[in-house]
Design a protein around this motif. Structure first.
Motif, PDB file in Angstrom:
ATOM      1  N   LEU A  92       0.821  -1.203   0.000  1.00  0.00           N
ATOM      2  CA  LEU A  92       0.000   0.000   0.000  1.00  0.00           C
ATOM      3  C   LEU A  92       0.860   1.260   0.000  1.00  0.00           C
ATOM      4  CD1 LEU A  92      -2.855  -0.959   2.450  1.00  0.00           C
ATOM      5  CD2 LEU A  92      -2.960  -0.766  -0.028  1.00  0.00           C
ATOM      6  N   ASN A  93       2.057   1.140   0.494  1.00  0.00           N
ATOM      7  CA  ASN A  93       2.993   2.258   0.533  1.00  0.00           C
ATOM      8  C   ASN A  93       4.283   1.838  -0.155  1.00  0.00           C
ATOM      9  OD1 ASN A  93       1.372   4.050   2.270  1.00  0.00           O
ATOM     10  ND2 ASN A  93       1.662   2.388   3.737  1.00  0.00           N
ATOM     11  N   PRO A  94       4.269   1.730  -1.480  1.00  0.00           N
ATOM     12  CA  PRO A  94       5.430   1.196  -2.192  1.00  0.00           C
ATOM     13  C   PRO A  94       6.692   2.028  -2.003  1.00  0.00           C
ATOM     14  CG  PRO A  94       3.714   1.909  -3.718  1.00  0.00           C
ATOM     15  CD  PRO A  94       3.167   2.040  -2.353  1.00  0.00           C
ATOM     16  N   SER A  98       9.153   0.294   0.032  1.00  0.00           N
ATOM     17  CA  SER A  98       9.667  -0.973  -0.462  1.00  0.00           C
ATOM     18  C   SER A  98      10.955  -0.759  -1.252  1.00  0.00           C
ATOM     19  CB  SER A  98       8.620  -1.627  -1.371  1.00  0.00           C
ATOM     20  OG  SER A  98       9.157  -2.731  -2.028  1.00  0.00           O
ATOM     21  N   ALA A  99      11.885  -1.680  -1.077  1.00  0.00           N
ATOM     22  CA  ALA A  99      13.156  -1.606  -1.814  1.00  0.00           C
ATOM     23  C   ALA A  99      12.928  -1.765  -3.316  1.00  0.00           C
ATOM     24  CB  ALA A  99      14.108  -2.679  -1.311  1.00  0.00           C
ATOM     25  N   LYS A 100      11.833  -2.363  -3.685  1.00  0.00           N
ATOM     26  CA  LYS A 100      11.522  -2.603  -5.093  1.00  0.00           C
ATOM     27  C   LYS A 100      11.330  -1.291  -5.865  1.00  0.00           C
ATOM     28  CE  LYS A 100       8.289  -5.153  -7.979  1.00  0.00           C
ATOM     29  NZ  LYS A 100       7.127  -6.016  -7.997  1.00  0.00           N
ATOM     30  N   TYR A 101      10.945  -0.239  -5.161  1.00  0.00           N
ATOM     31  CA  TYR A 101      10.658   1.032  -5.820  1.00  0.00           C
ATOM     32  C   TYR A 101      11.647   2.110  -5.381  1.00  0.00           C
ATOM     33  CZ  TYR A 101       6.501  -1.405  -7.191  1.00  0.00           C
ATOM     34  OH  TYR A 101       5.657  -2.318  -7.731  1.00  0.00           O
ATOM     35  N   ARG A 102      12.918   1.865  -5.650  1.00  0.00           N
ATOM     36  CA  ARG A 102      13.970   2.801  -5.255  1.00  0.00           C
ATOM     37  C   ARG A 102      13.841   4.138  -5.993  1.00  0.00           C
ATOM     38  NH1 ARG A 102      17.382   0.009  -2.060  1.00  0.00           N
ATOM     39  NH2 ARG A 102      17.603  -2.200  -2.454  1.00  0.00           N
ATOM     40  N   ASN A 103      13.249   4.124  -7.176  1.00  0.00           N
ATOM     41  CA  ASN A 103      13.097   5.357  -7.937  1.00  0.00           C
ATOM     42  C   ASN A 103      11.746   6.025  -7.681  1.00  0.00           C
ATOM     43  OD1 ASN A 103      11.516   3.539  -9.273  1.00  0.00           O
ATOM     44  ND2 ASN A 103      12.188   4.115 -11.318  1.00  0.00           N
ATOM     45  N   TRP A 104      11.144   5.703  -6.572  1.00  0.00           N
ATOM     46  CA  TRP A 104       9.836   6.248  -6.211  1.00  0.00           C
ATOM     47  C   TRP A 104       9.836   7.771  -6.259  1.00  0.00           C
ATOM     48  CZ3 TRP A 104       5.075   4.402  -5.681  1.00  0.00           C
ATOM     49  CH2 TRP A 104       4.131   5.150  -4.992  1.00  0.00           C
ATOM     50  N   ASP A 105      10.902   8.371  -5.770  1.00  0.00           N
ATOM     51  CA  ASP A 105      10.982   9.830  -5.718  1.00  0.00           C
ATOM     52  C   ASP A 105      11.011  10.460  -7.117  1.00  0.00           C
ATOM     53  OD1 ASP A 105      10.977   9.822  -2.958  1.00  0.00           O
ATOM     54  OD2 ASP A 105      13.165   9.702  -2.833  1.00  0.00           O
ATOM     55  N   ARG A 106      11.476   9.725  -8.099  1.00  0.00           N
ATOM     56  CA  ARG A 106      11.544  10.265  -9.466  1.00  0.00           C
ATOM     57  C   ARG A 106      10.274  10.026 -10.261  1.00  0.00           C
ATOM     58  NH1 ARG A 106      17.422   7.809 -10.244  1.00  0.00           N
ATOM     59  NH2 ARG A 106      16.196   6.105  -9.510  1.00  0.00           N
ATOM     60  N   GLN A 150      -0.735   5.025 -10.040  1.00  0.00           N
ATOM     61  CA  GLN A 150      -0.944   3.819 -10.851  1.00  0.00           C
ATOM     62  C   GLN A 150      -0.318   2.596 -10.182  1.00  0.00           C
ATOM     63  OE1 GLN A 150      -2.849   3.502 -13.673  1.00  0.00           O
ATOM     64  NE2 GLN A 150      -2.514   1.339 -13.296  1.00  0.00           N
ATOM     65  N   VAL A 151       0.887   2.764  -9.649  1.00  0.00           N
ATOM     66  CA  VAL A 151       1.553   1.661  -8.952  1.00  0.00           C
ATOM     67  C   VAL A 151       0.728   1.237  -7.737  1.00  0.00           C
ATOM     68  CG1 VAL A 151       3.588   1.041  -7.581  1.00  0.00           C
ATOM     69  CG2 VAL A 151       3.875   2.206  -9.766  1.00  0.00           C
ATOM     70  N   LYS A 152       0.271   2.186  -6.948  1.00  0.00           N
ATOM     71  CA  LYS A 152      -0.545   1.863  -5.769  1.00  0.00           C
ATOM     72  C   LYS A 152      -1.818   1.131  -6.171  1.00  0.00           C
ATOM     73  CE  LYS A 152       0.848   5.427  -2.475  1.00  0.00           C
ATOM     74  NZ  LYS A 152       0.381   6.548  -1.652  1.00  0.00           N
ATOM     75  N   ASN A 153      -2.483   1.637  -7.211  1.00  0.00           N
ATOM     76  CA  ASN A 153      -3.725   0.994  -7.670  1.00  0.00           C
ATOM     77  C   ASN A 153      -3.469  -0.420  -8.164  1.00  0.00           C
ATOM     78  OD1 ASN A 153      -5.259   3.250  -7.049  1.00  0.00           O
ATOM     79  ND2 ASN A 153      -5.135   4.086  -9.125  1.00  0.00           N
ATOM     80  N   ASP A 154      -2.413  -0.599  -8.931  1.00  0.00           N
ATOM     81  CA  ASP A 154      -2.075  -1.932  -9.440  1.00  0.00           C
ATOM     82  C   ASP A 154      -1.792  -2.898  -8.294  1.00  0.00           C
ATOM     83  OD1 ASP A 154      -2.365  -1.013 -12.005  1.00  0.00           O
ATOM     84  OD2 ASP A 154      -0.208  -0.867 -12.413  1.00  0.00           O
ATOM     85  N   LEU A 155      -0.976  -2.462  -7.338  1.00  0.00           N
ATOM     86  CA  LEU A 155      -0.626  -3.334  -6.214  1.00  0.00           C
ATOM     87  C   LEU A 155      -1.842  -3.659  -5.367  1.00  0.00           C
ATOM     88  CD1 LEU A 155       2.771  -1.767  -5.146  1.00  0.00           C
ATOM     89  CD2 LEU A 155       2.417  -4.004  -6.179  1.00  0.00           C
TER      90      LEU A 155
END
Length: 165
Positions: free
Chosen positions: A131-133, A136-144, A152-157
């Motif tokens: 819910l808070n990607p 998560s280490a999987k989304y290291r580029n979250w800030d970009r 979209q990522v939150k909705n998909d997950l």
């Protein structure tokens, strides 16, 4: 000991629902969940004859005639019988109610089929990193990511992990 085992077997035969609950390690509360359409689709091939089963599902003779008129093949009739039962029962159309119907029909195999389906079906609740990607280490580029990409990522997950499996 032999007498105790015989008594236990008699009790199990007297209450097939409790026997099934024990065999499949399920609770009554687990079976009080609404039936899902995937189960109905699987059952449409398993139920033997629509005409014989329909009265057990609370269908009237006019309901049976309407389904027979509207659907030409046996499988479609069975599926629509199940859906009509679900509509009529509303929130009481649970796995427990369905197992009870099959036991009343003296069809233990179908009752077990429902129990097995219920045991393998689970509701997955997303965890915090889903819910808070951004955590998560999987989304290291979250800030970009843009705001739209993040949403979209939150909705998909969320949608992937809230499905009934």
């Amino acid at each position: 000991l032999k007498a105790t085992n015989n008594l236990l077997e008699t009790v199990k035969m007297d209450n097939p629902l409790d026997d099934l609950l024990t065999r499949y390690s399920l609770s009554r509360s687990r079976l009080k969940k609404p039936c899902d359409d995937d189960l109905f689709i699987a059952l449409m091939s398993e139920i033997s004859r629509f005409d014989n089963a329909a009265p057990f599902f609370g269908l009237t003779q006019s309901d049976i005639e309407a389904i027979r008129h509207d659907y030409n093949d046996e499988r479609s009739r069975r599926l629509n019988m199940l859906w009509q039962w679900k509509r009529k029962k509303g929130s009481d159309a649970t796995y427990l109610a369905l197992v009870t119907v099959f036991l009343q029909m003296e069809n233990r195999l179908l009752a077990e089929f429902v129990m097995q389906h219920t045991k393998s079906t689970r509701l997955t609740v997303p965890n915090d990193s889903q819910l808070n990607p951004e955590r998560s280490a999987k989304y290291r580029n979250w800030d970009r990511m843009s705001k739209a990409e993040r949403e979209q990522v939150k909705n998909d997950l969320t949608s992937q992990n809230c499905e009934v499996r």
